[in-house]
Design a protein around this motif. Structure first.
Motif, PDB file in Angstrom:
ATOM      1  N   LEU A 120       0.833  -1.202   0.000  1.00 58.26           N
ATOM      2  CA  LEU A 120       0.000   0.000   0.000  1.00 58.26           C
ATOM      3  C   LEU A 120       0.869   1.254   0.000  1.00 58.26           C
ATOM      4  CD1 LEU A 120      -2.795  -1.119   2.493  1.00 58.26           C
ATOM      5  CD2 LEU A 120      -3.054  -0.721   0.024  1.00 58.26           C
ATOM      6  N   PHE A 121       1.938   1.235   0.780  1.00 62.13           N
ATOM      7  CA  PHE A 121       2.875   2.357   0.819  1.00 62.13           C
ATOM      8  C   PHE A 121       3.554   2.553  -0.536  1.00 62.13           C
ATOM      9  CE2 PHE A 121       7.212   3.935   1.495  1.00 62.13           C
ATOM     10  CZ  PHE A 121       6.939   5.156   2.098  1.00 62.13           C
ATOM     11  N   GLU A 122       4.045   1.447  -1.088  1.00 61.63           N
ATOM     12  CA  GLU A 122       4.735   1.501  -2.384  1.00 61.63           C
ATOM     13  C   GLU A 122       3.806   2.010  -3.489  1.00 61.63           C
ATOM     14  OE1 GLU A 122       5.744  -2.230  -4.428  1.00 61.63           O
ATOM     15  OE2 GLU A 122       7.818  -1.507  -4.388  1.00 61.63           O
ATOM     16  N   GLY A 123       2.525   1.653  -3.418  1.00 60.35           N
ATOM     17  CA  GLY A 123       1.541   2.101  -4.407  1.00 60.35           C
ATOM     18  C   GLY A 123       0.990   3.489  -4.109  1.00 60.35           C
ATOM     19  N   ASN A 124       1.551   4.144  -3.109  1.00 55.10           N
ATOM     20  CA  ASN A 124       1.151   5.489  -2.703  1.00 55.10           C
ATOM     21  C   ASN A 124      -0.318   5.544  -2.255  1.00 55.10           C
ATOM     22  OD1 ASN A 124       1.971   8.101  -2.097  1.00 55.10           O
ATOM     23  ND2 ASN A 124       1.170   8.894  -4.029  1.00 55.10           N
ATOM     24  N   HIS A 125      -0.775   4.476  -1.621  1.00 53.72           N
ATOM     25  CA  HIS A 125      -2.121   4.423  -1.066  1.00 53.72           C
ATOM     26  C   HIS A 125      -2.031   4.646   0.445  1.00 53.72           C
ATOM     27  CE1 HIS A 125      -3.580   2.932  -4.894  1.00 53.72           C
ATOM     28  NE2 HIS A 125      -2.652   1.983  -4.856  1.00 53.72           N
ATOM     29  N   ILE A 126      -1.515   5.799   0.822  1.00 55.42           N
ATOM     30  CA  ILE A 126      -1.215   6.095   2.223  1.00 55.42           C
ATOM     31  C   ILE A 126      -2.477   6.093   3.074  1.00 55.42           C
ATOM     32  CG2 ILE A 126      -0.128   7.746   3.809  1.00 55.42           C
ATOM     33  CD1 ILE A 126       1.758   6.293   1.754  1.00 55.42           C
ATOM     34  N   GLY A 127      -3.560   6.634   2.547  1.00 56.32           N
ATOM     35  CA  GLY A 127      -4.819   6.634   3.296  1.00 56.32           C
ATOM     36  C   GLY A 127      -5.280   5.227   3.619  1.00 56.32           C
ATOM     37  N   MET A 128      -5.231   4.331   2.642  1.00 55.37           N
ATOM     38  CA  MET A 128      -5.653   2.948   2.861  1.00 55.37           C
ATOM     39  C   MET A 128      -4.698   2.254   3.826  1.00 55.37           C
ATOM     40  SD  MET A 128      -7.980   0.714   2.262  1.00 55.37           S
ATOM     41  CE  MET A 128      -8.861   1.187   0.781  1.00 55.37           C
ATOM     42  N   LEU A 129      -3.402   2.555   3.722  1.00 55.41           N
ATOM     43  CA  LEU A 129      -2.417   1.989   4.642  1.00 55.41           C
ATOM     44  C   LEU A 129      -2.764   2.376   6.079  1.00 55.41           C
ATOM     45  CD1 LEU A 129       1.404   1.936   4.280  1.00 55.41           C
ATOM     46  CD2 LEU A 129       0.390   2.860   6.328  1.00 55.41           C
ATOM     47  N   LEU A 130      -3.065   3.642   6.301  1.00 56.54           N
ATOM     48  CA  LEU A 130      -3.389   4.103   7.650  1.00 56.54           C
ATOM     49  C   LEU A 130      -4.696   3.496   8.150  1.00 56.54           C
ATOM     50  CD1 LEU A 130      -2.364   7.856   7.302  1.00 56.54           C
ATOM     51  CD2 LEU A 130      -1.120   6.033   8.493  1.00 56.54           C
ATOM     52  N   ILE A 131      -5.675   3.396   7.267  1.00 60.69           N
ATOM     53  CA  ILE A 131      -6.949   2.790   7.646  1.00 60.69           C
ATOM     54  C   ILE A 131      -6.746   1.324   8.010  1.00 60.69           C
ATOM     55  CG2 ILE A 131      -9.197   2.042   6.754  1.00 60.69           C
ATOM     56  CD1 ILE A 131      -9.200   4.705   5.131  1.00 60.69           C
ATOM     57  N   TYR A 132      -6.047   0.587   7.147  1.00 63.45           N
ATOM     58  CA  TYR A 132      -5.819  -0.846   7.367  1.00 63.45           C
ATOM     59  C   TYR A 132      -5.085  -1.087   8.683  1.00 63.45           C
ATOM     60  CZ  TYR A 132      -4.105  -5.620   6.338  1.00 63.45           C
ATOM     61  OH  TYR A 132      -3.802  -6.955   6.376  1.00 63.45           O
ATOM     62  N   THR A 133      -4.036  -0.323   8.919  1.00 63.74           N
ATOM     63  CA  THR A 133      -3.252  -0.497  10.143  1.00 63.74           C
ATOM     64  C   THR A 133      -4.085  -0.169  11.377  1.00 63.74           C
ATOM     65  OG1 THR A 133      -1.212   0.002   8.967  1.00 63.74           O
ATOM     66  CG2 THR A 133      -1.155   0.217  11.361  1.00 63.74           C
ATOM     67  N   ALA A 134      -4.750   0.972  11.369  1.00 63.53           N
ATOM     68  CA  ALA A 134      -5.530   1.391  12.535  1.00 63.53           C
ATOM     69  C   ALA A 134      -6.697   0.442  12.798  1.00 63.53           C
ATOM     70  CB  ALA A 134      -6.042   2.818  12.341  1.00 63.53           C
ATOM     71  N   VAL A 135      -7.431   0.108  11.750  1.00 73.92           N
ATOM     72  CA  VAL A 135      -8.595  -0.769  11.923  1.00 73.92           C
ATOM     73  C   VAL A 135      -8.149  -2.159  12.376  1.00 73.92           C
ATOM     74  CG1 VAL A 135     -10.492  -1.899  10.689  1.00 73.92           C
ATOM     75  CG2 VAL A 135     -10.076   0.531  10.361  1.00 73.92           C
ATOM     76  N   SER A 136      -7.041  -2.652  11.833  1.00 74.72           N
ATOM     77  CA  SER A 136      -6.541  -3.969  12.232  1.00 74.72           C
ATOM     78  C   SER A 136      -6.143  -3.992  13.699  1.00 74.72           C
ATOM     79  CB  SER A 136      -5.338  -4.369  11.370  1.00 74.72           C
ATOM     80  OG  SER A 136      -5.726  -4.589  10.042  1.00 74.72           O
TER      81      SER A 136
END
Length: 131
Positions: free
Chosen positions: A97-113
């Motif tokens: 997600l970071f490499e694909g520049n999907h920072i918002g999804m990365l933060l959501i995935y990490t926090a929600v997980s």
């Protein structure tokens, strides 16, 4: 010690196989290309289920509802739950997600997980302690 190691070996094999099947069929069901498919649902699902199960197992043992041998407890927790859940895949998916520049999804995935995983472990303990 051999019985404990055998329990971890067999349990993690079963948990890992189940994780693979969940990943295979969830990915197939969700498909690719949409924002919904970008979220790593399969890893999220097995990690949350594993958090709930380990909380439930330890809770049932702690409250005396279930008397498990050390071998069975190790089989279920370090073995099955350890094989079912996966921090390495979680970390790799965050990297992608970071490499694909999907920072918002990365933060959501990490926090929600993290929040949901803790909540699931807490719920497992809470269910175990219900009269």
């Amino acid at each position: 010690m051999f019985k404990l190691l055998l329990g971890v070996f067999v349990g993690s094999g079963l948990g890992g196989c189940l994780r693979f099947l969940v990943s295979h069929y969830m990915t197939k069901a969700i498909g690719n290309g949409s924002a919904v498919a970008m979220f790593p649902w399969a890893t999220f699902a097995v990690n949350i289920v594993g958090c709930f199960l380990i909380g439930l197992i330890y809770g049932l043992v702690a409250n005396g509802s279930v008397n498990l041998s050390p071998e069975m407890k190790t089989f279920l927790t370090a073995g099955f739950c350890g094989g079912l859940t996966t921090f390495s895949t979680f970390s790799h998916e965050n990297y992608l997600l970071f490499e694909g520049n999907h920072i918002g999804m990365l933060l959501i995935y990490t926090a929600v997980s993290l929040v949901t995983g803790f909540g699931a472990a807490w719920l497992g303990h809470a269910v175990a302690f219900k009269p």
